[in-house]
Design a protein around this motif. Structure first.
Motif, PDB file in Angstrom:
ATOM      1  N   GLY A 191       0.693  -1.238   0.024  1.00 49.35           N
ATOM      2  CA  GLY A 191       0.067   0.055   0.076  1.00 49.35           C
ATOM      3  C   GLY A 191       0.609   1.310   0.017  1.00 49.35           C
ATOM      4  N   ALA A 192       1.860   1.381   0.985  1.00 52.87           N
ATOM      5  CA  ALA A 192       2.749   2.403   0.874  1.00 52.87           C
ATOM      6  C   ALA A 192       3.664   2.559  -0.226  1.00 52.87           C
ATOM      7  CB  ALA A 192       3.596   2.436   2.002  1.00 52.87           C
ATOM      8  N   ALA A 193       4.276   1.264  -0.832  1.00 50.56           N
ATOM      9  CA  ALA A 193       5.054   1.347  -2.140  1.00 50.56           C
ATOM     10  C   ALA A 193       3.956   1.962  -3.198  1.00 50.56           C
ATOM     11  CB  ALA A 193       5.425  -0.128  -2.172  1.00 50.56           C
ATOM     12  N   THR A 194       2.936   1.497  -3.120  1.00 52.52           N
ATOM     13  CA  THR A 194       2.022   1.800  -4.404  1.00 52.52           C
ATOM     14  C   THR A 194       1.849   3.373  -4.356  1.00 52.52           C
ATOM     15  OG1 THR A 194       0.967  -0.277  -4.453  1.00 52.52           O
ATOM     16  CG2 THR A 194      -0.173   1.517  -5.595  1.00 52.52           C
ATOM     17  N   THR A 195       1.693   3.922  -3.089  1.00 57.11           N
ATOM     18  CA  THR A 195       1.391   5.157  -2.980  1.00 57.11           C
ATOM     19  C   THR A 195       2.541   6.206  -3.290  1.00 57.11           C
ATOM     20  OG1 THR A 195      -0.243   5.196  -1.194  1.00 57.11           O
ATOM     21  CG2 THR A 195       1.032   7.110  -1.101  1.00 57.11           C
ATOM     22  N   ILE A 196       3.790   5.509  -2.985  1.00 55.98           N
ATOM     23  CA  ILE A 196       5.094   6.321  -3.289  1.00 55.98           C
ATOM     24  C   ILE A 196       4.973   6.118  -4.938  1.00 55.98           C
ATOM     25  CG2 ILE A 196       7.605   6.257  -3.404  1.00 55.98           C
ATOM     26  CD1 ILE A 196       5.925   7.490  -0.989  1.00 55.98           C
ATOM     27  N   ALA A 197       4.930   4.913  -5.466  1.00 58.19           N
ATOM     28  CA  ALA A 197       4.957   4.683  -7.039  1.00 58.19           C
ATOM     29  C   ALA A 197       4.103   5.620  -7.707  1.00 58.19           C
ATOM     30  CB  ALA A 197       4.628   3.472  -7.441  1.00 58.19           C
ATOM     31  N   ARG A 198       2.961   5.848  -7.531  1.00 61.11           N
ATOM     32  CA  ARG A 198       1.912   6.621  -8.143  1.00 61.11           C
ATOM     33  C   ARG A 198       1.990   8.206  -7.727  1.00 61.11           C
ATOM     34  NH1 ARG A 198      -3.460   6.084  -7.846  1.00 61.11           N
ATOM     35  NH2 ARG A 198      -3.554   6.868 -10.099  1.00 61.11           N
ATOM     36  N   ARG A 199       2.895   8.802  -6.401  1.00 58.26           N
ATOM     37  CA  ARG A 199       3.177   9.826  -5.997  1.00 58.26           C
ATOM     38  C   ARG A 199       1.547  10.220  -5.656  1.00 58.26           C
ATOM     39  NH1 ARG A 199       8.245  11.320  -7.467  1.00 58.26           N
ATOM     40  NH2 ARG A 199       8.985  10.205  -9.468  1.00 58.26           N
ATOM     41  N   GLY A 317       1.855  -1.967 -16.423  1.00 57.77           N
ATOM     42  CA  GLY A 317       0.868  -1.272 -16.670  1.00 57.77           C
ATOM     43  C   GLY A 317      -0.435  -1.623 -15.811  1.00 57.77           C
ATOM     44  N   LYS A 318      -0.209  -2.184 -14.695  1.00 57.09           N
ATOM     45  CA  LYS A 318      -1.510  -2.340 -13.773  1.00 57.09           C
ATOM     46  C   LYS A 318      -1.880  -1.027 -13.171  1.00 57.09           C
ATOM     47  CE  LYS A 318      -0.607  -7.059 -12.343  1.00 57.09           C
ATOM     48  NZ  LYS A 318      -0.332  -8.181 -11.018  1.00 57.09           N
ATOM     49  N   ILE A 319      -0.765  -0.350 -12.685  1.00 63.43           N
ATOM     50  CA  ILE A 319      -1.100   1.154 -12.203  1.00 63.43           C
ATOM     51  C   ILE A 319      -0.264   1.926 -12.972  1.00 63.43           C
ATOM     52  CG2 ILE A 319      -1.320   0.258  -9.794  1.00 63.43           C
ATOM     53  CD1 ILE A 319       1.598   0.968  -9.087  1.00 63.43           C
ATOM     54  N   GLN A 320      -0.730   3.379 -12.887  1.00 61.88           N
ATOM     55  CA  GLN A 320      -0.366   4.427 -13.588  1.00 61.88           C
ATOM     56  C   GLN A 320       0.207   5.516 -12.692  1.00 61.88           C
ATOM     57  OE1 GLN A 320       0.654   4.354 -16.801  1.00 61.88           O
ATOM     58  NE2 GLN A 320      -0.702   2.432 -17.110  1.00 61.88           N
ATOM     59  N   PRO A 321       1.179   6.270 -12.947  1.00 63.54           N
ATOM     60  CA  PRO A 321       1.560   7.470 -12.037  1.00 63.54           C
ATOM     61  C   PRO A 321       0.447   8.445 -12.086  1.00 63.54           C
ATOM     62  CG  PRO A 321       3.351   6.736 -13.420  1.00 63.54           C
ATOM     63  CD  PRO A 321       2.428   6.240 -14.191  1.00 63.54           C
ATOM     64  N   ALA A 322       0.297   9.112 -11.158  1.00 65.90           N
ATOM     65  CA  ALA A 322      -0.811  10.205 -11.107  1.00 65.90           C
ATOM     66  C   ALA A 322      -0.599  11.274 -11.802  1.00 65.90           C
ATOM     67  CB  ALA A 322      -0.901  10.796  -9.588  1.00 65.90           C
ATOM     68  N   PRO A 323      -1.311  11.884 -12.493  1.00 63.18           N
ATOM     69  CA  PRO A 323      -1.046  12.787 -13.599  1.00 63.18           C
ATOM     70  C   PRO A 323      -0.653  14.161 -12.779  1.00 63.18           C
ATOM     71  CG  PRO A 323      -3.597  12.710 -13.290  1.00 63.18           C
ATOM     72  CD  PRO A 323      -2.923  11.479 -12.499  1.00 63.18           C
ATOM     73  N   THR A 324       0.229  14.777 -13.301  1.00 62.93           N
ATOM     74  CA  THR A 324       0.801  15.875 -12.620  1.00 62.93           C
ATOM     75  C   THR A 324       0.038  17.193 -13.262  1.00 62.93           C
ATOM     76  OG1 THR A 324       2.403  16.106 -14.758  1.00 62.93           O
ATOM     77  CG2 THR A 324       3.184  15.233 -12.716  1.00 62.93           C
ATOM     78  N   THR A 325      -0.062  18.221 -12.334  1.00 62.51           N
ATOM     79  CA  THR A 325      -0.761  19.311 -12.510  1.00 62.51           C
ATOM     80  C   THR A 325       0.163  20.693 -12.445  1.00 62.51           C
ATOM     81  OG1 THR A 325      -1.155  19.627 -10.058  1.00 62.51           O
ATOM     82  CG2 THR A 325      -2.932  18.384 -11.365  1.00 62.51           C
TER      83      THR A 325
END
Length: 325
Positions: A191-199, A317-325
């Protein structure tokens, strides 16, 4: 077919810049020691009475002296002690979140910032939020299993009235609880690793990350726990051997019911006396230092397993980085 995970020792793979995880671990140990010192300073007035009360209870329990247990009472300082401890846990777990975030950022993105890798930036607070998710999930699961246990136990008592059947049902529920907890622990471990991976806070996306990877992750964690248990066992044996050299156990007395209580009491008294000797504190200090290093290596290895799962999910491709704004 998904690429083999090979996550067990992912944290220790050679990377372009060396020493990043070591520096973060040293920073964690330094700040952690300062927090422990601060807690000791604040709780010093309540520690003495609580430890003295605890020693009385242990000694009285060893001799089954119910009168001494009742006479020991209950120190009011214990409320101050645990109140301070609860408050202390907040900065301590924020430190843990900063440490985990530092390790994960380096292993996933190759990034580092702050004091030897530790910072109070957004990644730390996202990891800290994941800790609260673990707390809430544990509470929810414990509540559900508690209600189920009470319902099944009540039904068994009313239906059969057989104590052995009731005991068997309770044991089955306990086993089921641990199996369910282990399953969810593995599925949400990154969970934490996914959070860091997707920012971005993505604790529940860990379910997607671990899809099809459950047994690979389970095997990695089991192997790490096995290695750590061997390490902890070696430290325990070393401690017992050093203590027993001056505080031997009279096994012959322990096998004799008439002498067992006296032997246990004498052992505890000698053991407590041993802890007051400077050389014993030196041994404790050395073993604590070695144990701390081992624990940090174990934690980093665990972070590495989760980081590898998140990296694999990004690559597939299971998860994608969060889009930057």
């Amino acid at each position: 077919m998904a690429e083999p995970l090979n996550a067990t020792f992912f944290a220790f793979r050679k990377r372009e810049q060396g020493g990043v995880l070591v520096r973060a671990s040293i920073a964690f140990a330094i700040v952690g020691a300062l927090l422990i010192a601060a807690f000791a300073a604040l709780a010093w007035g309540s520690v003495g009475p609580v430890l003295n009360w605890y020693a009385q209870i242990i000694t009285a329990s060893a001799t089954n002296d119910t009168g001494a247990i009742e006479a020991a009472g209950f120190p009011t300082e214990i409320f101050q002690f645990f109140g301070l401890m609860i408050l202390w846990l907040f900065p301590f777990y924020i430190l843990c979140a900063a440490y985990e975030a530092a390790c994960l950022r380096w292993m996933i993105h190759g990034e580092t910032q702050g004091f030897m890798g530790l910072s109070l930036g957004a990644p730390t607070w996202r990891v800290w939020s994941c800790y609260w998710m673990w707390f809430l999930l544990n509470m929810a699961l414990s509540t559900v299993m508690g209600v189920l246990s009470a319902f099944v136990t009540g039904a068994m008592v009313i239906g059969s009235g057989d104590p052995m059947a009731t005991f068997g049902a309770m044991m089955l529920i306990n086993v089921l609880q641990y199996v369910v907890m282990a399953y969810f622990a593995i599925r949400f471990a990154p969970g934490a690793a996914t959070t860091i991976a997707r920012r971005k806070f993505s604790f529940f996306e860990a379910w997607t990350v671990t899809k099809g990877r459950f047994f690979a992750l389970l095997g990695a964690f089991v192997l790490l726990w096995f290695i750590y248990m061997l390490f902890s066992g070696a430290l325990t044996v070393a401690w017992i051997a050093l203590v027993m050299s001056s505080t031997p156990i009279d096994f012959a007395a322990l096998s004799d019911p008439a002498r067992a209580e006296t032997a246990i009491l004498e052992f505890f008294q000698a053991y407590i006396q041993t802890l007051t000797q400077p050389q014993s504190w030196a041994v404790i200090g050395v073993l604590w230092f070695v144990g701390t290093i081992g624990a940090l290596v174990f934690y980093v290895a665990g972070y590495g397993v989760n980081a590898r799962a998140a990296v694999a999910a990004l690559e597939e491709g299971k998860i994608q980085p969060a889009p930057t704004t």
